[in-house]
Design a protein around this motif. Sequence first.
Motif, PDB file in Angstrom:
ATOM      1  N   GLY A  68       0.772  -1.181   0.045  1.00 41.77           N
ATOM      2  CA  GLY A  68       0.093   0.050  -0.097  1.00 41.77           C
ATOM      3  C   GLY A  68       0.940   1.263  -0.071  1.00 41.77           C
ATOM      4  O   GLY A  68       0.588   2.271  -0.695  1.00 41.77           O
ATOM      5  N   LEU A  69       2.009   1.223   0.894  1.00 37.95           N
ATOM      6  CA  LEU A  69       2.900   2.447   0.795  1.00 37.95           C
ATOM      7  C   LEU A  69       3.535   2.677  -0.583  1.00 37.95           C
ATOM      8  O   LEU A  69       3.666   3.881  -1.121  1.00 37.95           O
ATOM      9  N   MET A  70       3.808   1.596  -1.165  1.00 40.45           N
ATOM     10  CA  MET A  70       4.398   1.636  -2.490  1.00 40.45           C
ATOM     11  C   MET A  70       3.442   2.313  -3.636  1.00 40.45           C
ATOM     12  O   MET A  70       3.822   3.147  -4.192  1.00 40.45           O
ATOM     13  N   ALA A  71       2.179   1.714  -3.476  1.00 39.57           N
ATOM     14  CA  ALA A  71       1.219   2.449  -4.361  1.00 39.57           C
ATOM     15  C   ALA A  71       1.054   3.761  -4.092  1.00 39.57           C
ATOM     16  O   ALA A  71       1.012   4.579  -5.364  1.00 39.57           O
ATOM     17  N   LEU A  72       1.004   4.402  -2.852  1.00 39.58           N
ATOM     18  CA  LEU A  72       0.937   5.628  -2.636  1.00 39.58           C
ATOM     19  C   LEU A  72       1.988   6.508  -2.988  1.00 39.58           C
ATOM     20  O   LEU A  72       2.100   7.690  -3.400  1.00 39.58           O
ATOM     21  N   ALA A  73       3.240   5.888  -2.698  1.00 36.62           N
ATOM     22  CA  ALA A  73       4.683   6.458  -3.246  1.00 36.62           C
ATOM     23  C   ALA A  73       4.499   6.841  -4.628  1.00 36.62           C
ATOM     24  O   ALA A  73       4.896   7.690  -5.137  1.00 36.62           O
ATOM     25  N   PHE A  74       3.881   5.600  -5.329  1.00 38.82           N
ATOM     26  CA  PHE A  74       3.918   5.910  -6.876  1.00 38.82           C
ATOM     27  C   PHE A  74       3.246   7.048  -7.319  1.00 38.82           C
ATOM     28  O   PHE A  74       3.485   7.964  -8.282  1.00 38.82           O
ATOM     29  N   ASP A  75       2.013   7.491  -6.450  1.00 37.73           N
ATOM     30  CA  ASP A  75       1.371   8.474  -6.805  1.00 37.73           C
ATOM     31  C   ASP A  75       2.063   9.791  -6.419  1.00 37.73           C
ATOM     32  O   ASP A  75       1.424  10.955  -6.797  1.00 37.73           O
ATOM     33  N   ASN A  76       3.013   9.664  -5.439  1.00 39.16           N
ATOM     34  CA  ASN A  76       3.833  11.107  -5.091  1.00 39.16           C
ATOM     35  C   ASN A  76       5.061  11.170  -5.560  1.00 39.16           C
ATOM     36  O   ASN A  76       5.946  11.338  -4.679  1.00 39.16           O
ATOM     37  N   ASN A  77       5.514  10.917  -6.844  1.00 41.73           N
ATOM     38  CA  ASN A  77       6.751  11.255  -7.598  1.00 41.73           C
ATOM     39  C   ASN A  77       7.865  10.224  -7.095  1.00 41.73           C
ATOM     40  O   ASN A  77       8.972  10.705  -7.339  1.00 41.73           O
ATOM     41  N   PHE A  78       7.468   8.914  -6.482  1.00 44.13           N
ATOM     42  CA  PHE A  78       8.326   8.066  -6.361  1.00 44.13           C
ATOM     43  C   PHE A  78       8.577   6.976  -7.745  1.00 44.13           C
ATOM     44  O   PHE A  78       7.307   6.830  -8.162  1.00 44.13           O
ATOM     45  N   ASP A  79       9.674   6.717  -8.102  1.00 44.80           N
ATOM     46  CA  ASP A  79       9.437   6.121  -9.505  1.00 44.80           C
ATOM     47  C   ASP A  79       9.990   4.659  -9.397  1.00 44.80           C
ATOM     48  O   ASP A  79       9.480   3.695  -9.905  1.00 44.80           O
ATOM     49  N   TYR A  80      10.819   4.284  -8.560  1.00 40.03           N
ATOM     50  CA  TYR A  80      11.534   2.995  -8.268  1.00 40.03           C
ATOM     51  C   TYR A  80      11.262   2.382  -6.858  1.00 40.03           C
ATOM     52  O   TYR A  80      11.302   3.206  -5.945  1.00 40.03           O
ATOM     53  N   VAL A  81      11.221   1.032  -6.526  1.00 39.84           N
ATOM     54  CA  VAL A  81      11.219   0.372  -5.558  1.00 39.84           C
ATOM     55  C   VAL A  81      12.127  -0.647  -5.292  1.00 39.84           C
ATOM     56  O   VAL A  81      12.117  -1.512  -6.356  1.00 39.84           O
ATOM     57  N   PHE A  82      13.202  -0.624  -4.511  1.00 43.51           N
ATOM     58  CA  PHE A  82      14.044  -1.778  -4.434  1.00 43.51           C
ATOM     59  C   PHE A  82      13.601  -2.678  -3.287  1.00 43.51           C
ATOM     60  O   PHE A  82      13.466  -2.024  -1.938  1.00 43.51           O
ATOM     61  N   ILE A  83      13.052  -3.937  -3.279  1.00 44.30           N
ATOM     62  CA  ILE A  83      12.646  -4.878  -2.034  1.00 44.30           C
ATOM     63  C   ILE A  83      13.829  -5.774  -1.767  1.00 44.30           C
ATOM     64  O   ILE A  83      14.215  -6.472  -2.668  1.00 44.30           O
ATOM     65  N   LEU A  84      14.352  -5.546  -0.473  1.00 45.41           N
ATOM     66  CA  LEU A  84      15.286  -6.688  -0.176  1.00 45.41           C
ATOM     67  C   LEU A  84      15.006  -7.654   0.734  1.00 45.41           C
ATOM     68  O   LEU A  84      14.169  -7.181   1.806  1.00 45.41           O
ATOM     69  N   THR A  85      15.081  -8.740   0.310  1.00 45.58           N
ATOM     70  CA  THR A  85      14.622 -10.108   1.240  1.00 45.58           C
ATOM     71  C   THR A  85      15.527 -10.765   1.907  1.00 45.58           C
ATOM     72  O   THR A  85      16.685 -10.759   1.708  1.00 45.58           O
ATOM     73  N   LYS A  86      15.036 -11.651   2.805  1.00 42.66           N
ATOM     74  CA  LYS A  86      15.845 -12.498   3.650  1.00 42.66           C
ATOM     75  C   LYS A  86      16.544 -13.416   2.235  1.00 42.66           C
ATOM     76  O   LYS A  86      16.521 -13.535   1.284  1.00 42.66           O
ATOM     77  N   ASN A  87      17.743 -13.763   2.740  1.00 36.89           N
ATOM     78  CA  ASN A  87      18.827 -14.524   2.081  1.00 36.89           C
ATOM     79  C   ASN A  87      18.243 -15.811   1.702  1.00 36.89           C
ATOM     80  O   ASN A  87      18.570 -16.787   2.080  1.00 36.89           O
ATOM     81  N   SER A  88      17.217 -15.967   0.863  1.00 37.20           N
ATOM     82  CA  SER A  88      16.664 -17.289   0.578  1.00 37.20           C
ATOM     83  C   SER A  88      15.857 -17.009  -0.910  1.00 37.20           C
ATOM     84  O   SER A  88      15.162 -16.164  -1.072  1.00 37.20           O
ATOM     85  N   LYS A  89      16.734 -18.020  -1.745  1.00 39.47           N
ATOM     86  CA  LYS A  89      15.894 -18.045  -3.216  1.00 39.47           C
ATOM     87  C   LYS A  89      14.375 -18.121  -3.326  1.00 39.47           C
ATOM     88  O   LYS A  89      13.976 -17.531  -4.081  1.00 39.47           O
ATOM     89  N   ALA A  90      14.004 -18.960  -2.112  1.00 35.40           N
ATOM     90  CA  ALA A  90      12.451 -19.253  -2.245  1.00 35.40           C
ATOM     91  C   ALA A  90      11.747 -17.720  -2.092  1.00 35.40           C
ATOM     92  O   ALA A  90      10.784 -17.630  -2.507  1.00 35.40           O
ATOM     93  N   LEU A  91      12.243 -17.237  -1.088  1.00 32.26           N
ATOM     94  CA  LEU A  91      11.634 -15.981  -0.642  1.00 32.26           C
ATOM     95  C   LEU A  91      11.651 -14.668  -1.729  1.00 32.26           C
ATOM     96  O   LEU A  91      10.756 -13.944  -1.804  1.00 32.26           O
ATOM     97  N   VAL A  92      12.677 -14.929  -2.434  1.00 30.51           N
ATOM     98  CA  VAL A  92      12.731 -13.979  -3.593  1.00 30.51           C
ATOM     99  C   VAL A  92      11.628 -14.293  -4.686  1.00 30.51           C
ATOM    100  O   VAL A  92      10.800 -13.351  -5.133  1.00 30.51           O
ATOM    101  N   GLU A  93      11.624 -15.529  -4.672  1.00 34.43           N
ATOM    102  CA  GLU A  93      10.546 -16.239  -5.573  1.00 34.43           C
ATOM    103  C   GLU A  93       9.150 -15.846  -5.253  1.00 34.43           C
ATOM    104  O   GLU A  93       8.152 -15.386  -5.992  1.00 34.43           O
ATOM    105  N   GLN A  94       8.898 -16.034  -3.949  1.00 39.11           N
ATOM    106  CA  GLN A  94       7.684 -15.602  -3.282  1.00 39.11           C
ATOM    107  C   GLN A  94       7.261 -14.083  -3.156  1.00 39.11           C
ATOM    108  O   GLN A  94       6.356 -13.727  -3.672  1.00 39.11           O
ATOM    109  N   THR A  95       8.189 -13.281  -3.223  1.00 38.74           N
ATOM    110  CA  THR A  95       8.202 -11.892  -3.013  1.00 38.74           C
ATOM    111  C   THR A  95       7.968 -11.497  -4.653  1.00 38.74           C
ATOM    112  O   THR A  95       6.979 -10.799  -4.749  1.00 38.74           O
ATOM    113  N   TYR A  96       8.484 -12.108  -5.280  1.00 40.15           N
ATOM    114  CA  TYR A  96       8.558 -11.585  -7.084  1.00 40.15           C
ATOM    115  C   TYR A  96       6.798 -11.957  -7.428  1.00 40.15           C
ATOM    116  O   TYR A  96       6.435 -10.975  -8.094  1.00 40.15           O
TER     117      TYR A  96
END
Length: 728
Positions: A68-96
């Motif tokens: 929700g914060l990402m969506a509202l930030a996109f409305d307010n001149n934020f362009d990119y979001v970097f999401i850092l996940t726990k060191n797990s390939k599975a969690l990267v897939e899950q988050t993606y």
Amino acid sequence: MIKGEYYTKKYEETGYSEELKQCIEEACSYCIENIQSNLMSGNRYYKGDHPLMLFGKIQSGKTRAFTGLMALAFDNNFDYVFILTKNSKALVEQTYKRMRKEFKHFINEDKIDVNDIMKLQDELTPYELEKKLIFIAKKQKDNLGRICDFINDYMIDGTKNCLIIDDEADTTGIGFEKEKDTDEFNLRTVAAEVDNIRGSLDGYVFVQVTATPYALYLQPDFDTTEIKPIKPRKTVLVPSGADYIGGEYYFIRANESGDSGNYIFEEVDDNEQEIASAQKTDERRFKEAEILIRDDRLPTFRRGLINFIVGGCVLKKNGINKKYAYVLHTATSVNAHTRLANITKILIEQIKECKPEHEEYINKLLVESYNDIKNSVVAFSYNMPSFEEVKNEFFNAFNKGYIKISVINSKDEISKYLDEETGELKLRTPFSVFVGGQILDRGITIPNMIGFYYGRNPKTMQQDTVMQHSRMFGYRGKDLLSITRFYTTRKIYESMIKVTEVDSALREDIENKRFEEGVYFIEKNKDSSNTAKIIPCSPSKISASNIAYLKPYSRILPVGFTPKSKAISSEVVRKVNCILDGVIDRSQREAVKITVDCAEKILSEIYTSLKPDNDTKRFITEDRMVSILKYLLKDNRHCNLIVRRDREMSKIRGNGTYIDAPDNGQDERVIAKKVSDDIPTLILLHEKGNEEDWKYREFWWPIIVVPKNSSRTIYSYPEVGVRVKKKK
């Protein structure tokens, strides 16, 4: 703040509660404010460098809040979001997959792209760079290095505003290593890479997301532009919904008379816990083949597994057909996991065989389990089927192979156990038993978990780790609660109660705005023989911090300073005298009460004449003194005041160390103890300063006495003389 198409669409799709809307919008306001302050100041080290904390409960919907914060930030001149996940390939897939699902509408409209940073195409076109972009990376050197490469390749002009969202921010991304034979600390590799990302950006806000922020709140306040701040300046609480079940239910309500949570906890004997967590079987103490028939070996382990099956059968007879999970977490060792899984398989096989010589005994165990489950099922107003009906369903589950045992630990790639759509542990049969360790904690959702056999019992418990083991927390209906059981030792259970109380106190203090900006106090349980020693987090995460404790009757005061020029010091003494003459007679020896505003004004004046020495690590700043005073006052508006004049305390002891007890143990300290039951006491000592170490300058020396009835509390204060850097 604009509420445009991105946020409006998310709100329409998910129907945020008023509490969640407030959380998202408060967080976004902070992000916008910090980006604007950066643009106005042009200063690389600006307020926005301090993280924003989204503090939620375990499995309570933190991801929903930050999307929700990402969506509202996109409305307010934020362009990119970097999401850092726990060191797990599975969690990267899950988050993606989660991000593609959350922003599916805008992906289809070609307005947003979601990328795994390690699968990013070599070259992005200007067209692609004009979209709103979301990048997912695990907290690992190569992944984070790729983000830095992207920033250098595509964002060098600094025109893009970014959010960096550090999911499970208290793990992996922080930590320090002390250099041998020096007072210097290095950021650990991943922490340094995260810092590199932040250092490469101009317009960004760093957002930390976690349910266990203790290590983050105890970070040092770096007085440097080389390392970006890790301690959050502002915290926004993420609300949990009405159906959320967490520590308060399992460990607080469960002890209240007549509450439905009374049936949750079942005690494991210490000897059983020792046997269950061993890496190999000692045949002299326990023979695995006798798991079914030996009453004196692993009786609660055996009952827990039978309860698990019986509970699911009872709900099935009530028309509730689900798949259920049971977790065995007793050790970190891979060998221990294999052994415990083998014992479980032997028990299941022996019950399934039900040899004639065992039939009567198995029936006895079933009757005990039936009566155990019946108590809670009836308490939740469900129908309790007859014993024969449950017994038939029970053996049906065994005979048809409805029970599956899986070992999940560091030897396995956990992604093979996850559901491709939901990212949760996949339940392949009606009854899934998972045996494992640390890999079953952060980020892993275990659906319909109704049994937890927990045996991790170290001498020292790390609060953040223990909390994250609680995979039974989350949104749970009364059907699951009616048959849920938690099996552990009395000592562990009592420790979990203390951990929950400390966590609840922290949330309550944040909710009631008892902390000054960027200063946090964490209550510490009283050590007792009934609980393990509990520390907030791994010492390596806060090794560069100056940690201090507030405990009953302890004293907080600045140590290691010199008064400024004689003109400044004399003027400050005069001003403080003027304030004091309005609230206390100069002949008064007893304590009086003054408002916190008056106390704050006095401290502000006093600190204008004090300068910390270069070699001190114990100078408590004005901000910290005021923060501590306000925290100790809680909701009170008055503190005690004791004043003494014309003291002549030295600065340095004969052994060369700083004097840190200028107050008189036979005078003002005795009075302070008498009046400091529930509110703190401020002692003000006027020192003549008649020696060279004080430069022959008079000054006021402030001391705060912690009330008798205060909880033991830990906090960190600013570093003086501690150097933290990144490895070359």
